[in-house]
Design a protein around this motif. Sequence first.
Motif, short mmCIF file in Angstrom:
data_model
loop_
_atom_site.label_atom_id
_atom_site.label_comp_id
_atom_site.label_asym_id
_atom_site.label_seq_id
_atom_site.Cartn_x
_atom_site.Cartn_y
_atom_site.Cartn_z
N PHE A 179 99.36 -80.03 28.58
CA PHE A 179 100.24 -81.17 27.90
C PHE A 179 99.46 -82.22 27.45
CE2 PHE A 179 104.78 -82.80 28.72
CZ PHE A 179 105.14 -82.76 27.36
N MET A 180 98.68 -82.04 26.19
CA MET A 180 97.69 -83.18 26.01
C MET A 180 98.20 -83.35 24.28
SD MET A 180 94.35 -81.54 27.64
CE MET A 180 93.30 -82.95 27.81
N PHE A 181 97.32 -84.16 23.57
CA PHE A 181 97.56 -84.67 22.38
C PHE A 181 98.40 -83.86 21.58
CE2 PHE A 181 96.04 -86.10 17.91
CZ PHE A 181 97.23 -86.72 17.70
N THR B 103 95.82 -91.21 20.09
CA THR B 103 97.30 -91.94 19.73
C THR B 103 96.92 -93.04 20.71
OG1 THR B 103 98.50 -90.90 21.51
CG2 THR B 103 98.60 -89.90 19.58
N GLU B 104 98.08 -94.11 20.56
CA GLU B 104 97.96 -95.21 21.37
C GLU B 104 98.05 -95.06 22.80
OE1 GLU B 104 100.89 -97.21 17.71
OE2 GLU B 104 101.58 -96.89 19.54
N TRP B 105 98.82 -93.84 23.21
CA TRP B 105 98.78 -93.44 24.47
C TRP B 105 97.47 -92.99 25.41
CZ3 TRP B 105 102.83 -93.87 27.86
CH2 TRP B 105 104.24 -94.16 27.16
N ASN B 106 96.48 -92.78 24.55
CA ASN B 106 95.06 -92.36 24.81
C ASN B 106 94.63 -93.53 25.48
OD1 ASN B 106 95.21 -89.80 22.39
ND2 ASN B 106 94.41 -89.46 24.68
N ARG B 107 94.92 -94.51 25.25
CA ARG B 107 94.31 -96.02 25.69
C ARG B 107 94.50 -96.04 27.29
NH1 ARG B 107 97.17 -100.87 23.60
NH2 ARG B 107 95.33 -101.95 24.32
N LEU B 108 95.55 -95.45 27.65
CA LEU B 108 95.89 -95.36 28.94
C LEU B 108 95.15 -94.42 29.98
CD1 LEU B 108 99.70 -95.60 28.66
CD2 LEU B 108 98.06 -97.32 28.87
N ASP C 298 97.64 -85.22 30.14
CA ASP C 298 97.16 -86.67 30.00
C ASP C 298 98.09 -87.78 29.58
OD1 ASP C 298 97.51 -85.97 27.65
OD2 ASP C 298 95.44 -86.13 26.71
N SER C 299 97.59 -88.70 29.12
CA SER C 299 98.54 -89.93 28.99
C SER C 299 99.31 -89.44 27.60
CB SER C 299 97.67 -91.03 28.53
OG SER C 299 96.83 -91.00 27.75
N LEU D 140 100.85 -88.03 38.57
CA LEU D 140 100.47 -88.84 37.12
C LEU D 140 101.70 -89.72 36.92
CD1 LEU D 140 98.80 -87.49 34.13
CD2 LEU D 140 100.63 -88.81 34.04
N ILE D 141 102.96 -88.87 36.98
CA ILE D 141 104.52 -89.51 36.63
C ILE D 141 104.64 -90.66 37.64
CG2 ILE D 141 106.82 -89.17 36.48
CD1 ILE D 141 106.31 -86.38 35.37
#
Length: 713
Positions: free
Chosen positions: A342-344, A649-654, A378-379, A411-412
């Motif tokens: 469950f990734m980008f 994406t923006e989520w990958n910053r996390l 991932d994020s 993770l959640i």
Amino acid sequence: MLLVTVGTEQYQFNALMHWIELLLKYQLINEEILVQYGFSTYFPDGTKAYRNLTEQDFLYLVDRASLIVSHCDEGIAQLLEDKDIPYVLVPRLQRFREYIDNHQMEVADDFERRGIAIARSPGDLVKFIKLQQTSTVIPEVNESQLCEYLKNRYHPQKLMLVCAAGGYFRYMQSLKEFWSNYSDRLWVSVRNSTTEREIEDTRKYWGYIPVKNNLGNFIRNLFLALKVVPSQKPDLVVSTGSGFSVPYLLTARWVCRSKVVYIESKTRFQNVSFTAWLLMKLHVLDLIVVRSEAIANLYPQAIYIPVSKDLTHLNNKLSRDYKQPSIVTFDEIAFIFSPEKFMFSTAREFLINFQTICNNEESYQKIVIDMSHTTMMDSAGLGALTNCLRIAILNETELVLWSVSDAVSALIGLSSLGNLFVIEKDSNTFRVPNSIQRTKVRNITKFGLLLFRTQRLLKQIPFLRVFYPILKFLFPFIDIDPSVPVHPSVRNPIKRLIDIIGSLIGLSFTAIVFIPIAIAIMTESKGEILFGQVRCGLLSKPFRIWKFRSMVKNAEQLKTKVANQIDANSASVTAISDNLSSGDKFFKNADDPRVTKIGKFLRKTSIDEFPQFWNVLIGDMSLVGTRPPTFNEINSYELELEYHDERYTEWNRLDVKPGITGVWQVNGRSNVRTFAEVVNYDIEYRKNWSIWYDLELIVQTVLVLFDKKNKAV
């Protein structure tokens, strides 16, 4: 009528019972359910349950059933295929005390390759029930090669056949081409209607089961062996497995000097059974036949004779695989199945499918996300779930997660929105294929796995629990499952060592300037000396960031009166409300009237951020990392926006722990005017990270602080 059967083994299968109850709870089954629950200690409400059934009664129910759910056994598969009834098999697991070992998982993998329907989660049962797919088994197993080998090796003589009932007896029956050549033969088996009917020889003896954890039956079998075997004096003894045969094989070998042939089960693929291993160690066997090349490579004394299968119909079966749909809908409930990784790229496709459900003309009261096959997230995957939750709330639809693994659940749970997700606990039993398990293991480092297991051990043992905070201080990431794919910098011990040393030095400077700064802040305006704000850290885990207060006391209430100078056209946003704009992602004003005079000095010199060395010391932040986002900011993150060749994406910053400084801080600081610039700077750090890169950014940060043109506000 739906029939659920778990056999007569001495192992419970409560997980399957909970699955059936879950389907009843969601009103997905509209017919009568009969449960033969064997040694299970639980059976679903609203069903007719039978502890034990005679073979005649069982066959009667099989003939009446429209669909059958069973444990993963070759004997039952062959029986059900002969009946031509839709059925699905669920493998048992040792970890849940459902079987003696986990070899049913290997059986399940092999069955799926042969076209047999396997359910590894309640979501798989949902698909199977919905589609009513008849899964054609390919049962034509040709044992001619094995029979020919045995006939060439052993000439006709006195033969004794030893096998338990059920699948072991059916296995022996498949070798009839071999043993029918021996007119002088006898049987040792277990009495039931099948063995009594199909063993036509007059010399047959009935042993006792179960033998696992049953010393009494083992002794009774031993006495029977000592009575029968010496009197019959067989020249050759052939067994198709199980611990039931051990006393008879030992007696035949040690008392009568018989040749003993042990044929390992067709359902053993990675290693031999304990019975086979024991007999080899005791040098009882003249021959051991294995049906897996992997096992033959482990044991040179074993003879590998493959099972020949008729695969003529396999291609047709694969085209009708009941697991292919990613969405299954009922009247008021829709199911969507998340991907293995469950990734980008997969997260974006998943979100599109979820939006398709919600945009459908039919409305659903409940949407279930089944995550039974998701072992890695991932994020970006977390971002997809967050967006799904947001969409469901807007559509007034209940969102429920099924079969969430420990790693994904952790993770959640770390995320700032973890408490908003509803997870169905009764669905959390995992029977993931070995191929997926091996993929997951390859992504786990030995060091990370050691730390994770150590921290769990420390938590469980009271007198060792005192050492957990020490380990947590040294390695803040130990609570994160080692299979969660975070950025390598998060688990790097050298980076953590630099953080500890740097934060102690920084706190020393903070202690020196604390009193004069506190006096200056309190003299100019009322309020606290330190300002705390909840930010989102690694994987969006909330933490409180500390700064010297640089604004007036009621700054948050006055924020609406201050213009946001961030470019409103810098990015498109999936709106949560009509008032949401890209400015919600990032707020900055170079002439913010809320900033005090001492505050401007603190910001210009970055002294206002000195208290964050405490955040670094306790592990919430790092000296160098990404910019720590606010809670409102991540609520407007998207998967649709792409950065750096569509890989982020923006989520990958996390995926990266936030830092006091970073690429964004040394490249423009407050001169940055678009959110896209911030994300690109953070992703640049994510891509180029190394220990030397961190040290370089620390040096650049110090130089920027002494630059009069740094434009910090």
